[in-house]
Every structure is written in structure tokens, then in C-alpha cells.
Scaffold this motif. Structure first.
Motif, PDB file in Angstrom:
ATOM      1  N   UNK A 133       9.685   2.810  13.486  1.00  0.00           N
ATOM      2  CA  UNK A 133       8.869   3.877  14.062  1.00  0.00           C
ATOM      3  C   UNK A 133       9.528   5.218  13.762  1.00  0.00           C
ATOM      4  N   UNK A 134       8.822   6.066  13.016  1.00  0.00           N
ATOM      5  CA  UNK A 134       9.405   7.313  12.528  1.00  0.00           C
ATOM      6  C   UNK A 134       8.567   8.503  12.970  1.00  0.00           C
ATOM      7  N   UNK A 135       9.245   9.556  13.404  1.00  0.00           N
ATOM      8  CA  UNK A 135       8.619  10.836  13.703  1.00  0.00           C
ATOM      9  C   UNK A 135       9.024  11.824  12.609  1.00  0.00           C
ATOM     10  N   UNK A 167       7.464   0.765   4.536  1.00  0.00           N
ATOM     11  CA  UNK A 167       7.159  -0.117   5.650  1.00  0.00           C
ATOM     12  C   UNK A 167       7.249   0.505   7.018  1.00  0.00           C
ATOM     13  N   UNK A 168       7.334   1.837   7.108  1.00  0.00           N
ATOM     14  CA  UNK A 168       7.469   2.500   8.397  1.00  0.00           C
ATOM     15  C   UNK A 168       6.113   2.954   8.943  1.00  0.00           C
ATOM     16  N   UNK A 169       6.035   3.023  10.264  1.00  0.00           N
ATOM     17  CA  UNK A 169       4.900   3.639  10.947  1.00  0.00           C
ATOM     18  C   UNK A 169       5.305   5.068  11.271  1.00  0.00           C
ATOM     19  N   UNK A 170       4.593   6.049  10.719  1.00  0.00           N
ATOM     20  CA  UNK A 170       5.021   7.442  10.800  1.00  0.00           C
ATOM     21  C   UNK A 170       4.002   8.277  11.572  1.00  0.00           C
ATOM     22  N   UNK A 221      11.243   6.968  19.303  1.00  0.00           N
ATOM     23  CA  UNK A 221      11.208   6.605  17.894  1.00  0.00           C
ATOM     24  C   UNK A 221      12.561   6.077  17.426  1.00  0.00           C
ATOM     25  N   UNK A 222      12.494   5.294  16.356  1.00  0.00           N
ATOM     26  CA  UNK A 222      13.710   4.750  15.748  1.00  0.00           C
ATOM     27  C   UNK A 222      14.366   5.743  14.803  1.00  0.00           C
ATOM     28  N   UNK A 250      14.579  10.142  20.542  1.00  0.00           N
ATOM     29  CA  UNK A 250      15.127   9.000  19.816  1.00  0.00           C
ATOM     30  C   UNK A 250      15.555   7.882  20.752  1.00  0.00           C
ATOM     31  N   UNK A 251      15.313   6.658  20.332  1.00  0.00           N
ATOM     32  CA  UNK A 251      15.849   5.507  21.039  1.00  0.00           C
ATOM     33  C   UNK A 251      17.353   5.410  20.809  1.00  0.00           C
ATOM     34  N   UNK A 252      18.096   4.781  21.726  1.00  0.00           N
ATOM     35  CA  UNK A 252      19.526   4.580  21.468  1.00  0.00           C
ATOM     36  C   UNK A 252      19.741   3.898  20.124  1.00  0.00           C
TER      37      UNK A 252
END
Length: 275
Positions: A56-58, A75-78, A113-114, A138-140
Motif C-alpha cells: 500500500x503506497x501513498x 504490484x503496489x496499490x497506489x 500505508x506501507x 506510515x505503518x510501523x
């Protein structure tokens, strides 16, 4: 380079992220922007994906979605955040989900987001507020990656450009910049970005990455790219024509093409696991 003010200090007290008129001027010709601006090294994209805990990308300041489409292909969801509605509309038409806002004003509504990326856009974000907000979203273990291209045309092209720019826009801060900048100037700029991230106390594993590559430009290709850069997006057609004439003649003298050496630089860090 003189056509890209993104990491160049201005003599006035106005900082890039405060220059909203310039920041939101890149959508003047979105077709040209998307067609002419170069993408990013596959090795950079792969390293971001491999160094993030998920897909998961911002994308902060996603523009027309050049970097976002490369992440999608990996392969990312942006999700893109873009202040210019014209660029956001273009990116949506090419399959990217985009919300129109500056990053500082954007409302995450509990989403995390990752990875957060900013491809040649972080200079338009308040560096302190932006780093703090990135830590919140951001997630840890998530990765923040701020990157862009450092490039300088050969002196035979850079000097005629600088001279023409001084003639047509003598009042611009860029008119007082040298024709070319050394690579360590840009590297120092990314070191300052890393410093702003570090002071939040929310990130570990701060690193600077560099990816070197080359691209050959014909006369027409380079003249198509020039108007998409920050120093030229607000010039009048007659001003652009004078610059095009000077730069075009310079490229003609080199045989109608030249090879650009790029260094794609990144400041990157990992969100700490501590709250």
C-alpha cells in the motif's frame, strides 16, 4: 540544473514550499509533462518495494502519475495526493486513484500505508510538517522515500539556456543561478531532507541512495521537456520561443542530440516501531 529550481536555494526568503503559484503551475500542459518527463530507475522502484512491509503506497505530489504507474506495475496499490486538479484528472484517466489536496492539508481519515513516496515533489511540501505527517500516516516499519533526478546538460547547452533565461526573465531568482551545478550540490540538498526526517525522532535506518544512468535527447525531445520545468511553466510564449531558439541552436551545433548523465537521488527512512 537551472531549469529545475527544486533543490536550489533562492536569494529571496521565500522557500519552495511557500511558492504555491509555481508549485501548482505544472498542469499547464499535462500531456507534454507526462510525455516528456523521464521515469525512474527500475532498481529504485524495486528497492522501495523490497524495503517496505507491504504494497500500500501513498504518492505525495503524484503529478500525472509517472512514478505511481511504475509502482503499480510492480504490484503496489497506489493512492496519489496532488494539489493540481488538472494533473490529478490526467492521472485518474490512466488508472490512478487521486485525491486533490496539498499533503499538509490532506485528510488521511485513519488510513495508513506501507510506503510513502515523493517523486520530485517534496520540495513543495513543508519539510518539517511533511515529515511529521508522514510519520503519522506510515505503518510501523513503513518506508518514506523522497527522490528525484539531478541532471545537468552539457555546458554547450547549459550556457546558452542560462543566457537566454537571463534575457527573458531577468527578475526571476533562476536568472541569478549559475549555468550548471555540481552533483554534490544536489547530494547536499538530499542530506538536508534526511536531517528534517531525522529530527522528528520517528524514523530509523536513514539512508541516501543514488542510481546513475544516461539518456540521449534529440533537439525536439529536449525542447519538449524544457517547458515542463519549474522555471519555464509561467513564461509567455514569446519568452519560451527565445529560449527554444537559443537552446535549439546549441543542440544543433552538437549534431542535433546530446547524452545526459542522470543521478537519481533518494533520501529514505523507515518508520520506527515505537509510538
Amino acid at each position: 540544473m537551472p531549469t529545475l529550481p527544486r533543490e536550489q536555494p533562492e536569494p529571496s526568503p521565500v522557500k519552495p514550499h511557500e511558492s504555491r503559484r509555481i508549485a501548482e503551475s505544472f498542469g499547464v500542459d499535462v500531456q507534454r509533462y507526462d510525455r516528456s518527463r523521464p521515469g525512474y530507475p527500475d532498481a529504485l522502484v524495486a528497492r522501495i518495494v523490497a524495503g517496505s512491509p507491504g504494497r500500500d503506497v501513498l504518492d505525495v505530489g503524484c503529478g500525472t502519475g509517472i512514478a505511481a504507474r511504475q509502482l503499480q506495475a510492480a504490484g503496489c496499490a497506489v493512492l496519489g495526493v496532488e494539489p493540481d486538479a488538472r494533473m490529478a484528472e490526467f492521472a485518474r484517466a490512466r488508472g490512478l486513484q487521486v485525491e486533490v489536496a496539498s499533503f499538509e492539508a490532506w485528510q488521511p481519515a485513519g488510513r495508513t500505508y506501507d510506503a510513502i513516496i515523493a517523486a520530485q515533489s517534496w520540495h513543495w511540501v513543508d519539510p518539517v510538517a511533511g515529515a511529521v505527517k508522514a510519520a503519522q500516516v506510515l505503518r510501523p516499519g513503513g518506508r518514506l522515500a523522497i527522490f528525484g533526478h539531478a541532471y545537468e546538460p552539457p555546458i554547450e547547452v547549459a550556457e546558452p539556456f542560462a543566457a537566454a533565461y537571463r534575457r527573458v526573465a531577468p527578475g526571476s531568482p533562476l536568472a541569478r543561478q549559475p549555468a550548471r551545478r555540481p552533483l554534490d550540490f544536489y547530494q547536499a540538498a538530499y542530506a538536508k531532507v534526511a536531517d528534517k526526517i531525522r529530527v522528528t525522532g520517528q524514523f530509523d535506518e536513514l539512508e541516501q541512495w543514488e542510481f546513475d544512468w544516461q539518456q540521449t535527447y534529440t533537439r525536439d525531445q529536449w525542447l519538449n521537456l524544457l517547458p515542463t520545468t519549474g522555471g519555464l511553466t509561467q513564461l509567455r510564449p514569446d519568452q519560451l520561443a527565445e529560449i527554444w531558439d537559443a537552446v535549439g541552436s546549441a543542440i544543433d551545433s552538437l549534431g542535433g542530440r546530446f547524452t545526459m548523465t542522470y543521478a537519481t537521488l533518494a533520501a529514505t527512512a523507515v518508520r520506527a516501531n515505537t509510538p
